[in-house]
Design an enzyme around this catalytic site. Sequence first.
Site, PDB file in Angstrom:
ATOM      1  N   ASN A   7     -10.272 -25.189  70.771  1.00 50.53           N
ATOM      2  CA  ASN A   7      -9.591 -26.186  69.947  1.00 50.53           C
ATOM      3  C   ASN A   7      -8.283 -26.554  70.654  1.00 50.53           C
ATOM      4  O   ASN A   7      -7.337 -25.782  70.657  1.00 50.53           O
ATOM      5  CB  ASN A   7      -9.324 -25.576  68.563  1.00 50.53           C
ATOM      6  N   ARG A  90     -13.721 -28.405  69.243  1.00 50.99           N
ATOM      7  CA  ARG A  90     -13.330 -29.145  68.040  1.00 50.99           C
ATOM      8  C   ARG A  90     -12.741 -30.476  68.511  1.00 50.99           C
ATOM      9  O   ARG A  90     -11.810 -30.493  69.307  1.00 50.99           O
ATOM     10  CB  ARG A  90     -12.274 -28.367  67.267  1.00 50.99           C
ATOM     11  N   HIS A 179     -10.939 -32.577  58.355  1.00 51.79           N
ATOM     12  CA  HIS A 179     -11.259 -31.202  57.927  1.00 51.79           C
ATOM     13  C   HIS A 179     -12.757 -31.076  57.607  1.00 51.79           C
ATOM     14  O   HIS A 179     -13.165 -30.222  56.813  1.00 51.79           O
ATOM     15  CB  HIS A 179     -10.505 -30.781  56.644  1.00 51.79           C
ATOM     16  N   LEU A 208      -6.539 -26.538  51.211  1.00 47.17           N
ATOM     17  CA  LEU A 208      -5.097 -26.669  50.977  1.00 47.17           C
ATOM     18  C   LEU A 208      -4.336 -25.806  51.971  1.00 47.17           C
ATOM     19  O   LEU A 208      -4.303 -24.572  51.858  1.00 47.17           O
ATOM     20  CB  LEU A 208      -4.757 -26.252  49.537  1.00 47.17           C
ATOM     21  N   GLY A 211      -1.940 -29.102  56.378  1.00 46.16           N
ATOM     22  CA  GLY A 211      -2.648 -30.356  56.105  1.00 46.16           C
ATOM     23  C   GLY A 211      -3.606 -30.057  54.964  1.00 46.16           C
ATOM     24  O   GLY A 211      -4.203 -28.985  54.943  1.00 46.16           O
ATOM     25  N   ARG A 240       3.353 -34.486  55.259  1.00 49.33           N
ATOM     26  CA  ARG A 240       2.822 -35.848  55.076  1.00 49.33           C
ATOM     27  C   ARG A 240       2.983 -36.285  53.629  1.00 49.33           C
ATOM     28  O   ARG A 240       2.766 -35.487  52.706  1.00 49.33           O
ATOM     29  CB  ARG A 240       1.335 -35.908  55.451  1.00 49.33           C
ATOM     30  N   GLY A 330      -4.910 -21.983  54.250  1.00 47.92           N
ATOM     31  CA  GLY A 330      -3.738 -21.106  54.054  1.00 47.92           C
ATOM     32  C   GLY A 330      -3.264 -20.972  52.620  1.00 47.92           C
ATOM     33  O   GLY A 330      -3.170 -19.860  52.086  1.00 47.92           O
ATOM     34  N   GLY A 332      -4.719 -22.420  49.765  1.00 54.06           N
ATOM     35  CA  GLY A 332      -5.841 -22.253  48.838  1.00 54.06           C
ATOM     36  C   GLY A 332      -6.386 -20.835  48.820  1.00 54.06           C
ATOM     37  O   GLY A 332      -6.791 -20.316  47.779  1.00 54.06           O
ATOM     38  N   GLU A 333      -6.385 -20.181  49.981  1.00 56.25           N
ATOM     39  CA  GLU A 333      -6.922 -18.819  50.070  1.00 56.25           C
ATOM     40  C   GLU A 333      -5.914 -17.771  49.589  1.00 56.25           C
ATOM     41  O   GLU A 333      -6.296 -16.713  49.112  1.00 56.25           O
ATOM     42  CB  GLU A 333      -7.281 -18.481  51.531  1.00 56.25           C
ATOM     43  N   GLU A 383     -13.802 -22.497  60.536  1.00 58.34           N
ATOM     44  CA  GLU A 383     -14.245 -23.657  61.314  1.00 58.34           C
ATOM     45  C   GLU A 383     -14.790 -23.225  62.677  1.00 58.34           C
ATOM     46  O   GLU A 383     -15.738 -23.816  63.184  1.00 58.34           O
ATOM     47  CB  GLU A 383     -13.064 -24.628  61.493  1.00 58.34           C
TER      48      GLU A 383
HETATM   49  P1  AMP Z   1      -3.128 -23.621  57.235  1.00 60.60           P
HETATM   50  O1  AMP Z   1      -2.685 -24.998  57.600  1.00 60.60           O
HETATM   51  O2  AMP Z   1      -4.472 -23.549  56.624  1.00 60.60           O
HETATM   52  O3  AMP Z   1      -2.921 -22.619  58.339  1.00 60.60           O
HETATM   53  O4  AMP Z   1      -2.123 -23.164  56.061  1.00 60.60           O
HETATM   54  C1  AMP Z   1      -0.783 -22.931  56.328  1.00 60.60           C
HETATM   55  C2  AMP Z   1       0.004 -22.969  55.052  1.00 60.60           C
HETATM   56  O5  AMP Z   1      -0.555 -22.067  54.088  1.00 60.60           O
HETATM   57  C3  AMP Z   1       1.416 -22.484  55.270  1.00 60.60           C
HETATM   58  O6  AMP Z   1       2.241 -23.539  55.632  1.00 60.60           O
HETATM   59  C4  AMP Z   1       1.787 -21.924  53.936  1.00 60.60           C
HETATM   60  O7  AMP Z   1       2.450 -22.952  53.250  1.00 60.60           O
HETATM   61  C5  AMP Z   1       0.503 -21.625  53.235  1.00 60.60           C
HETATM   62  N1  AMP Z   1       0.374 -20.173  52.974  1.00 60.60           N
HETATM   63  C6  AMP Z   1      -0.119 -19.222  53.791  1.00 60.60           C
HETATM   64  N2  AMP Z   1      -0.056 -18.007  53.196  1.00 60.60           N
HETATM   65  C7  AMP Z   1       0.480 -18.203  51.981  1.00 60.60           C
HETATM   66  C8  AMP Z   1       0.815 -17.349  50.884  1.00 60.60           C
HETATM   67  N3  AMP Z   1       0.605 -16.034  50.930  1.00 60.60           N
HETATM   68  N4  AMP Z   1       1.361 -17.912  49.788  1.00 60.60           N
HETATM   69  C9  AMP Z   1       1.595 -19.234  49.739  1.00 60.60           C
HETATM   70  N5  AMP Z   1       1.308 -20.082  50.732  1.00 60.60           N
HETATM   71  C10 AMP Z   1       0.771 -19.586  51.834  1.00 60.60           C
END
Ligand code: AMP
Length: 399
Positions: A7, A90, A179, A208, A211, A240, A330, A332-333, A383
């Site tokens: 990627n 990717r 995505h 979530l 992005g 954004r 990030g 959502g999980e 992914e």
């Molecule tokens: P991603 O783009 O999927 O890597 O997600 C990154 C975003 O997930 C970060 O900028 C955080 O805002 C959010 N994130 C990751 N871990 C947590 C957490 N434990 N609690 C709240 N937000 C989180």
Amino acid sequence: MKVLVINCGSSSLKYQLFDMENEQVMAKGLVERIGILGSVLTHQAGDKKKIREIKIPNHEKAVSLVMEAIIDPEYGVLKSMDEIAAIGHRVLHAGEDYSDSVLMSADVMKSIRKNIELGPLHNPHNITGIEACRRLLPGVPQVCVFDTAFHQTMPPEACLYGIPYEYYQKYKIRKYGFHGTSHRFVSARAAQLLGRAVEGFKVITCHLGNGSSIAAVKDGQCVDTTMGLTPLEGLMMGTRSGDLDPTVVTFLMKKEGWSCDEANDFFNKKCGVLGLSGVSSDFRDIEAATAKGNKRAKLALDRFAYVVKKYIGAYIAVLNGVDALVFTAGLGENSASMREKICQDLDYLGIKIDPEKNKVRGQEALVSAEASPVKVLVIPTNEELMIARDTYEIVQEKK
Ligand code: AMP
């Protein structure tokens, strides 16, 4: 069969090496600051980790260092690069050219080049990565997995904008969505976890992260998604703005004397929860500031949850009901509080979270209440695995 997944970003390269016999990750890593002072490769294989701070002027050098790391006698996992049977990339934007992953060819390269104008921040780097792999591993088949591909099934009424049709014909201006690999992975996994056939299964997937996007999926096909011509449309995100009246753009351009590029930069990099809260683009910082009483941080979280909720409602209407709601990426999980906030007062639509079951982070879980007609799931996205699977399947078929 060993598959390398790559990627490529503007100054970074992420990679994972899969053994497709058992779909295990043999090694993974990240090259950062390519072409910038202080470049570094971080390679991990099991519990062995190697960090190399070394001059990396371009992506070709980055790919060659990745290959060195993979066959290093001390921290590598292969004896020779000949063991790599295929490489999966990717790639951001395929425009309307591909609705599935494809084996690399001159035509595919032509399409990725043609679509640079739709994905100017990503497609050029994706091309660089592909070309570097071709030079360093000639003869190894390469597969492109596009972020836009999964959304190509959207019907015209979902993906065309209310502007004269000739601009779609002339410039291909329409909603593409992104995505896609993540939405495809988690929607299929949700059906699997719930023991449902993909046919007849209706699911809304909420990716979530920094992005963010949502997709409405029916019979395993995307029928609508929140991102548009570019990833700027839809939900408010880390930096954004998401949806807004287009007049906001022209108004601010006039008032602030911005060029098109400056306006683009502003709405992509300085807005979203960062702009609204004034705290950070990272939801962890915003949640922490909210807990300390920062009102603007709370406003950013409230608006984020509000927009997600609004789209869930819209997509339930689009799908004429829904079987499952999935949270991934990030935020959502990992954020139980954001999931709870989004699902609050959605019981009229059959969505009810169990606060105890919802206390999970980064693992697959059913978090809806026993009596909730709609199942709510947390499914970590993967992914890279999806790219490796597509690569494996395509290369096997061609044998
Ligand atoms: P991603 O783009 O999927 O890597 O997600 C990154 C975003 O997930 C970060 O900028 C955080 O805002 C959010 N994130 C990751 N871990 C947590 C957490 N434990 N609690 C709240 N937000 C989180």
